[in-house]
Design a protein around this motif. Structure first.
Motif, PDB file in Angstrom:
ATOM      1  N   LYS A 110       0.982  -1.266   0.149  1.00  0.00           N
ATOM      2  CA  LYS A 110       0.174   0.085  -0.017  1.00  0.00           C
ATOM      3  C   LYS A 110       0.915   1.332  -0.096  1.00  0.00           C
ATOM      4  CE  LYS A 110      -3.807   2.386   0.470  1.00  0.00           C
ATOM      5  NZ  LYS A 110      -4.228   2.818  -0.579  1.00  0.00           N
ATOM      6  N   LEU A 111       0.970   2.030  -1.249  1.00  0.00           N
ATOM      7  CA  LEU A 111       1.532   3.138  -1.125  1.00  0.00           C
ATOM      8  C   LEU A 111       0.864   4.523  -0.589  1.00  0.00           C
ATOM      9  CD1 LEU A 111       4.480   3.898  -2.413  1.00  0.00           C
ATOM     10  CD2 LEU A 111       3.378   4.446  -4.535  1.00  0.00           C
ATOM     11  N   ARG A 112       1.554   4.814   0.571  1.00  0.00           N
ATOM     12  CA  ARG A 112       0.710   5.574   1.561  1.00  0.00           C
ATOM     13  C   ARG A 112       1.071   7.140   1.187  1.00  0.00           C
ATOM     14  NH1 ARG A 112      -0.816   3.659   6.328  1.00  0.00           N
ATOM     15  NH2 ARG A 112      -1.920   5.546   6.539  1.00  0.00           N
ATOM     16  N   ALA A 113       2.350   7.496   0.910  1.00  0.00           N
ATOM     17  CA  ALA A 113       2.607   8.849   0.317  1.00  0.00           C
ATOM     18  C   ALA A 113       3.671   8.773  -0.411  1.00  0.00           C
ATOM     19  CB  ALA A 113       2.919   9.603   1.641  1.00  0.00           C
ATOM     20  N   ALA A 114       3.965   9.954  -0.925  1.00  0.00           N
ATOM     21  CA  ALA A 114       5.430  10.279  -1.757  1.00  0.00           C
ATOM     22  C   ALA A 114       5.927  11.572  -1.201  1.00  0.00           C
ATOM     23  CB  ALA A 114       5.041  10.508  -3.155  1.00  0.00           C
ATOM     24  N   PHE A 115       7.114  11.774  -1.239  1.00  0.00           N
ATOM     25  CA  PHE A 115       8.035  12.838  -0.460  1.00  0.00           C
ATOM     26  C   PHE A 115       8.797  13.413  -1.569  1.00  0.00           C
ATOM     27  CE2 PHE A 115       6.327  10.164   2.903  1.00  0.00           C
ATOM     28  CZ  PHE A 115       6.139  11.107   3.869  1.00  0.00           C
ATOM     29  N   ASP A 116       8.718  14.727  -1.441  1.00  0.00           N
ATOM     30  CA  ASP A 116       9.889  15.513  -2.232  1.00  0.00           C
ATOM     31  C   ASP A 116      10.104  16.870  -1.384  1.00  0.00           C
ATOM     32  OD1 ASP A 116      10.289  15.049  -5.554  1.00  0.00           O
ATOM     33  OD2 ASP A 116      11.130  17.299  -4.697  1.00  0.00           O
ATOM     34  N   VAL A 117      11.147  17.627  -1.872  1.00  0.00           N
ATOM     35  CA  VAL A 117      11.628  18.769  -1.276  1.00  0.00           C
ATOM     36  C   VAL A 117      10.953  20.196  -2.250  1.00  0.00           C
ATOM     37  CG1 VAL A 117      13.572  18.034  -0.199  1.00  0.00           C
ATOM     38  CG2 VAL A 117      13.861  18.866  -2.452  1.00  0.00           C
ATOM     39  N   ARG A 118      10.793  19.885  -3.336  1.00  0.00           N
ATOM     40  CA  ARG A 118      10.272  20.869  -4.349  1.00  0.00           C
ATOM     41  C   ARG A 118       8.823  21.391  -3.884  1.00  0.00           C
ATOM     42  NH1 ARG A 118      12.179  17.569  -9.279  1.00  0.00           N
ATOM     43  NH2 ARG A 118      11.646  16.184  -7.729  1.00  0.00           N
ATOM     44  N   GLN A 119       8.635  22.473  -3.829  1.00  0.00           N
ATOM     45  CA  GLN A 119       7.382  23.346  -2.993  1.00  0.00           C
ATOM     46  C   GLN A 119       6.382  23.027  -4.109  1.00  0.00           C
ATOM     47  OE1 GLN A 119       6.730  24.389   0.021  1.00  0.00           O
ATOM     48  NE2 GLN A 119       8.675  23.600   0.291  1.00  0.00           N
ATOM     49  N   GLU A 120       6.580  22.936  -5.463  1.00  0.00           N
ATOM     50  CA  GLU A 120       5.543  23.189  -6.418  1.00  0.00           C
ATOM     51  C   GLU A 120       4.832  21.681  -6.717  1.00  0.00           C
ATOM     52  OE1 GLU A 120       8.633  23.625  -7.205  1.00  0.00           O
ATOM     53  OE2 GLU A 120       9.498  22.751  -8.934  1.00  0.00           O
ATOM     54  N   LEU A 121       5.595  20.702  -6.041  1.00  0.00           N
ATOM     55  CA  LEU A 121       4.975  19.325  -6.180  1.00  0.00           C
ATOM     56  C   LEU A 121       4.058  19.054  -4.738  1.00  0.00           C
ATOM     57  CD1 LEU A 121       8.159  17.348  -7.435  1.00  0.00           C
ATOM     58  CD2 LEU A 121       5.792  17.719  -8.774  1.00  0.00           C
ATOM     59  N   ILE A 122       4.702  19.735  -3.488  1.00  0.00           N
ATOM     60  CA  ILE A 122       4.038  19.432  -2.269  1.00  0.00           C
ATOM     61  C   ILE A 122       2.670  19.770  -2.273  1.00  0.00           C
ATOM     62  CG2 ILE A 122       4.120  19.810  -0.136  1.00  0.00           C
ATOM     63  CD1 ILE A 122       7.276  20.103  -0.436  1.00  0.00           C
ATOM     64  N   GLY A 123       1.745  18.986  -1.788  1.00  0.00           N
ATOM     65  CA  GLY A 123       0.256  19.166  -1.742  1.00  0.00           C
ATOM     66  C   GLY A 123      -0.455  18.666  -3.056  1.00  0.00           C
ATOM     67  N   GLU A 124       0.206  18.216  -4.001  1.00  0.00           N
ATOM     68  CA  GLU A 124      -0.398  17.780  -5.036  1.00  0.00           C
ATOM     69  C   GLU A 124      -0.501  16.038  -4.691  1.00  0.00           C
ATOM     70  OE1 GLU A 124       0.034  18.317  -8.630  1.00  0.00           O
ATOM     71  OE2 GLU A 124      -0.300  20.305  -8.074  1.00  0.00           O
ATOM     72  N   THR A 125      -1.487  15.530  -5.594  1.00  0.00           N
ATOM     73  CA  THR A 125      -2.011  14.164  -5.502  1.00  0.00           C
ATOM     74  C   THR A 125      -1.812  13.487  -6.645  1.00  0.00           C
ATOM     75  OG1 THR A 125      -3.548  14.521  -3.835  1.00  0.00           O
ATOM     76  CG2 THR A 125      -3.933  12.501  -4.869  1.00  0.00           C
TER      77      THR A 125
END
Lengths: 227, 227
Positions: A110-125
């Motif tokens: 079960k893939l629960r979340a993805a992580f990144d440091v780039r602000q433009e990606l954070i909050g996306e689904t």
């Protein structure tokens, strides 16, 4: 189960068995002999019997294997029913591609979340998976009891991210980066997918096969006297 | 070069050497000893010296290896300078992802075309690569002297497509499908990327590591008398 006696080669082949048995099961096959299974997989029947004996057998001499129960047994050995939870770290091109095409659920993850440091990606689904701030990773792993991380950062970031993952209490890393991840004595398991390595090995083998063909072609004599 | 004496394990490691040396080169390192290289790669110095000796050595005792010449030597062994041309067959999710993120050129491969049977894809250009009708494949391979095919069809199509590829005179197949591709005695080289197998092995190892930890944790006595 005789854990410590299972060789690396047997473990390498177990997923192949699972995939082939799943396909047989979908095709409606209920029983299969070691020789039929061997033919499908390019293995000898005795190799197959020997592999399965590492896990205490499964079959009955002369009756072949029950496809469904063997499939479930091997799936269980491979942890498919463990209900592993996973995160993905690094939502670049490889990370996004994996989210896009790879069916984690099908293999029990079960893939629960993805992580990144780039602000433009954070909050996306992406494909139902929320992209969170890398800063939140340690807390997320602990709070959600995450088992496995898919590492899809750049090579340069890999080592630092792997350290953070190991500290956070992750149990396994599926490493897609080109860099080595050294788990030291943490007991954390690292499984590597090095795509370029595979392509480079192919190139090596193609070259070697060509050289061998040329040698054989030039074999009978120095001139084309048989032409 | 002593071709036939090179073990599979050495060949497995060659791309790792290349990747590490390329990184050292980019970092501006000009010489490296076998012990430093070993530390980076998790190998012993003697292992490294032994591996390189299969290809006739490279280094000078006490001086270490010249990073650039070693890198170029290994790249050459791996066929990076062969100028391989490639096609991709099956422009589904994995195929499109590979076109998107994988830098074929960087590893010496020129991706000439992609093939599919779906009319809506044919005629498109993805990342500079034209998508052609699968029917045109045999002619295209012959006319353009294609060396390698990246196989990214579904499992069900894999075997038929692989047969067509082998007949067309391809020299190697990079197989991303879940199915086995059997080259028989064609002399064609198949290199597999089975992503699920890798994930399943990770799951197996995570489970085993957990079991080992529990056993160790429960080791001293049946009760928590040391707690």
């Amino acid at each position: 189960m005789k854990k410590s006696t299972v060789s690396k080669n047997v473990i390498m082949r177990m997923p192949r068995y699972l995939q082939n048995l799943s396909r047989l099961y979908r095709e409606g096959v209920t029983r299969i002999s070691s020789s039929e299974l061997g033919k499908r997989m390019g293995l000898t029947p005795s190799q197959i019997r020997q592999d399965f004996s590492c896990f205490g057998g499964f079959g009955q001499q002369g009756y072949g294997y029950n496809v469904e129960s063997l499939r479930m047994e091997i799936a269980s050995i491979l942890g498919v029913y463990e209900g592993y939870s996973a995160i993905l770290v690094g939502v670049g091109r490889i990370g996004q591609s994996l989210l896009e095409f790879f069916d984690f659920e099908h293999f029990g993850y079960k893939l629960r979340a993805a992580f990144d440091v780039r602000q433009e990606l954070i909050g996306e689904t992406l494909r139902g998976v929320p992209v969170l701030d890398f800063k939140e990773l340690p807390e997320f792993v602990r709070a959600n009891d995450i088992d496995v991380a898919v590492l899809t950062t750049s090579c340069d970031e890999a080592s630092g991210v792997a350290d953070a993952l190991m500290e956070s209490g992750i149990r396994g890393i599926w490493n897609f980066t080109e860099c080595e991840v050294n788990p030291g004595d943490t007991g954390i398991v690292v499984e590597n997918i090095h795509l370029p390595d595979s392509l480079l090995r192919l190139g090596y083998s193609v070259r070697e096969a060509g050289a061998a063909r040329e040698e054989n072609g030039a074999n009978p004599g120095s001139d084309s006297e048989h032409a």
